[in-house]
Design a protein around this motif. Structure first.
Motif, PDB file in Angstrom:
ATOM      1  N   UNK A 156       0.911  -1.170   0.096  1.00 53.61           N
ATOM      2  CA  UNK A 156       0.096   0.114  -0.218  1.00 53.61           C
ATOM      3  C   UNK A 156       0.801   1.272  -0.079  1.00 53.61           C
ATOM      4  N   UNK A 157       1.857   1.317   0.858  1.00 56.88           N
ATOM      5  CA  UNK A 157       2.875   2.328   0.856  1.00 56.88           C
ATOM      6  C   UNK A 157       3.704   2.638  -0.566  1.00 56.88           C
ATOM      7  N   UNK A 158       4.053   1.474  -0.908  1.00 54.76           N
ATOM      8  CA  UNK A 158       4.828   1.591  -2.313  1.00 54.76           C
ATOM      9  C   UNK A 158       4.003   1.760  -3.504  1.00 54.76           C
ATOM     10  N   UNK A 159       2.674   1.404  -3.543  1.00 57.48           N
ATOM     11  CA  UNK A 159       1.740   1.301  -4.591  1.00 57.48           C
ATOM     12  C   UNK A 159       2.490   0.591  -5.911  1.00 57.48           C
ATOM     13  N   UNK A 160       3.240  -0.509  -5.512  1.00 58.17           N
ATOM     14  CA  UNK A 160       3.728  -1.318  -6.588  1.00 58.17           C
ATOM     15  C   UNK A 160       3.481  -2.720  -6.296  1.00 58.17           C
ATOM     16  N   UNK A 161       3.537  -3.545  -7.329  1.00 58.47           N
ATOM     17  CA  UNK A 161       3.390  -5.159  -7.113  1.00 58.47           C
ATOM     18  C   UNK A 161       4.521  -5.681  -6.468  1.00 58.47           C
ATOM     19  N   UNK A 162       4.251  -7.028  -5.948  1.00 57.80           N
ATOM     20  CA  UNK A 162       5.492  -7.504  -5.188  1.00 57.80           C
ATOM     21  C   UNK A 162       6.635  -7.778  -6.141  1.00 57.80           C
ATOM     22  N   UNK A 163       6.275  -8.179  -7.481  1.00 52.43           N
ATOM     23  CA  UNK A 163       7.369  -8.550  -8.409  1.00 52.43           C
ATOM     24  C   UNK A 163       8.643  -7.456  -8.628  1.00 52.43           C
ATOM     25  N   UNK A 164       7.802  -5.986  -8.270  1.00 53.38           N
ATOM     26  CA  UNK A 164       8.775  -4.903  -8.426  1.00 53.38           C
ATOM     27  C   UNK A 164      10.033  -5.104  -7.874  1.00 53.38           C
ATOM     28  N   UNK A 165      10.173  -5.911  -6.583  1.00 52.05           N
ATOM     29  CA  UNK A 165      11.175  -6.081  -5.873  1.00 52.05           C
ATOM     30  C   UNK A 165      12.505  -6.402  -6.573  1.00 52.05           C
ATOM     31  N   UNK A 166      12.081  -7.300  -7.485  1.00 53.54           N
ATOM     32  CA  UNK A 166      13.074  -7.994  -8.308  1.00 53.54           C
ATOM     33  C   UNK A 166      13.692  -6.848  -9.508  1.00 53.54           C
ATOM     34  N   UNK A 167      12.876  -5.996  -9.772  1.00 56.19           N
ATOM     35  CA  UNK A 167      13.396  -4.927 -10.550  1.00 56.19           C
ATOM     36  C   UNK A 167      14.160  -3.792  -9.907  1.00 56.19           C
ATOM     37  N   UNK A 179      19.451  -8.009  -3.970  1.00 56.39           N
ATOM     38  CA  UNK A 179      18.770  -8.388  -2.399  1.00 56.39           C
ATOM     39  C   UNK A 179      17.587  -9.119  -2.664  1.00 56.39           C
ATOM     40  N   UNK A 180      16.899  -8.970  -3.584  1.00 53.01           N
ATOM     41  CA  UNK A 180      15.579  -9.961  -3.864  1.00 53.01           C
ATOM     42  C   UNK A 180      15.987 -11.289  -4.094  1.00 53.01           C
ATOM     43  N   UNK A 181      16.913 -11.445  -4.916  1.00 57.09           N
ATOM     44  CA  UNK A 181      17.647 -12.847  -5.279  1.00 57.09           C
ATOM     45  C   UNK A 181      18.133 -13.578  -4.060  1.00 57.09           C
ATOM     46  N   UNK A 182      18.909 -12.656  -3.138  1.00 56.62           N
ATOM     47  CA  UNK A 182      19.314 -13.187  -1.943  1.00 56.62           C
ATOM     48  C   UNK A 182      18.161 -13.488  -0.854  1.00 56.62           C
ATOM     49  N   UNK A 183      17.218 -12.790  -0.871  1.00 59.07           N
ATOM     50  CA  UNK A 183      16.126 -13.305   0.040  1.00 59.07           C
ATOM     51  C   UNK A 183      15.472 -14.575  -0.462  1.00 59.07           C
ATOM     52  N   UNK A 184      15.292 -14.744  -1.498  1.00 55.81           N
ATOM     53  CA  UNK A 184      14.921 -16.161  -2.173  1.00 55.81           C
ATOM     54  C   UNK A 184      15.774 -17.179  -1.666  1.00 55.81           C
ATOM     55  N   UNK A 185      17.066 -16.930  -2.109  1.00 53.15           N
ATOM     56  CA  UNK A 185      17.953 -18.037  -1.814  1.00 53.15           C
ATOM     57  C   UNK A 185      18.190 -18.316  -0.229  1.00 53.15           C
ATOM     58  N   UNK A 186      17.965 -17.292   0.407  1.00 53.60           N
ATOM     59  CA  UNK A 186      18.077 -17.646   1.739  1.00 53.60           C
ATOM     60  C   UNK A 186      17.027 -18.443   2.482  1.00 53.60           C
TER      61      UNK A 186
END
Length: 208
Positions: free
Chosen positions: A95-106, A111-118
């Motif tokens: 809600x705060x970012x007004x962005x879809x979740x996959x925007x993290x990978x963009x 860091x997004x890849x690291x979180x998934x790997x972790x």
């Protein structure tokens, strides 16, 4: 003015609880442990934050109460409360970012890849040791990873730092619960680090 006062009251309550992390379960200990997040939730409501954040903080207080007790049922209740809190934080950050979740990978691919790997690494160092709790723990790992990714849809700052501290506290808690023997001297002491990282994470999520 009242919201910052409530936040600092919660932090003071957290400091009161800190030396109690090694105490045996008791109802006074349970009440003191719940107070910081109750104050944080009230502060979020007073400041006009999203209902997702207010509810997530309140669920965290319920989770703290449950995890301060002993027994499989109370552990599962606490796990469920925190899992729902993470899901609500996902909605709050989006809600705060007004962005879809996959925007993290963009926005922050490394860091997004690291979180998934972790999260996937938990299949090696954690899940084999959780026995009959493996599927609830797996679900929890997925939700806290989604929370971290949702924080990455916002500019790098207190939101992701808060999520990172929360993930660190949960990593230490998992290590304490599933990898350390009860007679290991680190079992009690690690509780201090868990609590400090947890409160720091929640406070930064609140202030994001």
């Amino acid at each position: 003015m009242i919201a910052p006062l409530l936040v600092w009251t919660g932090i003071l309550a957290a400091l009161v609880y800190l030396p109690m992390t090694e105490d045996e379960p008791s109802w006074p200990r349970t009440v003191v442990k719940a107070l910081p997040l109750i104050f944080f939730a009230y502060a979020a409501w007073q400041a006009g934050n999203t209902a997702f954040l207010v509810a997530g903080l309140f669920l965290s207080a319920l989770g703290d109460m449950a995890l301060s007790r002993t027994g499989r049922q109370t552990f599962l209740f606490g796990l469920a409360a925190f899992a729902l809190a993470h899901l609500l934080y996902v909605f709050h950050f989006l809600v705060l970012s007004q962005s879809p979740l996959w925007e993290a990978f963009v926005l922050n691919t490394p860091m997004a890849v690291f979180l998934v790997a972790y999260a996937l690494a938990a299949e090696v160092w954690l899940i084999p040791y959780t026995m009959e709790l493996r599927w609830p723990v797996r679900a929890y790992v997925v939700l806290i990873t989604l929370m971290g990714l949702a924080a990455l849809t916002m500019p790098m700052g207190t939101a992701f730092l808060g999520a990172a501290f929360f993930i660190a506290s949960d990593t230490l808690l998992a290590f304490q619960l599933f990898r350390l023997d009860e007679d290991n001297p680190l079992t009690g002491r690690i509780g201090w680090a868990i609590w400090i990282a947890y409160i720091a994470g929640q406070a930064m999520i609140l202030s994001a």
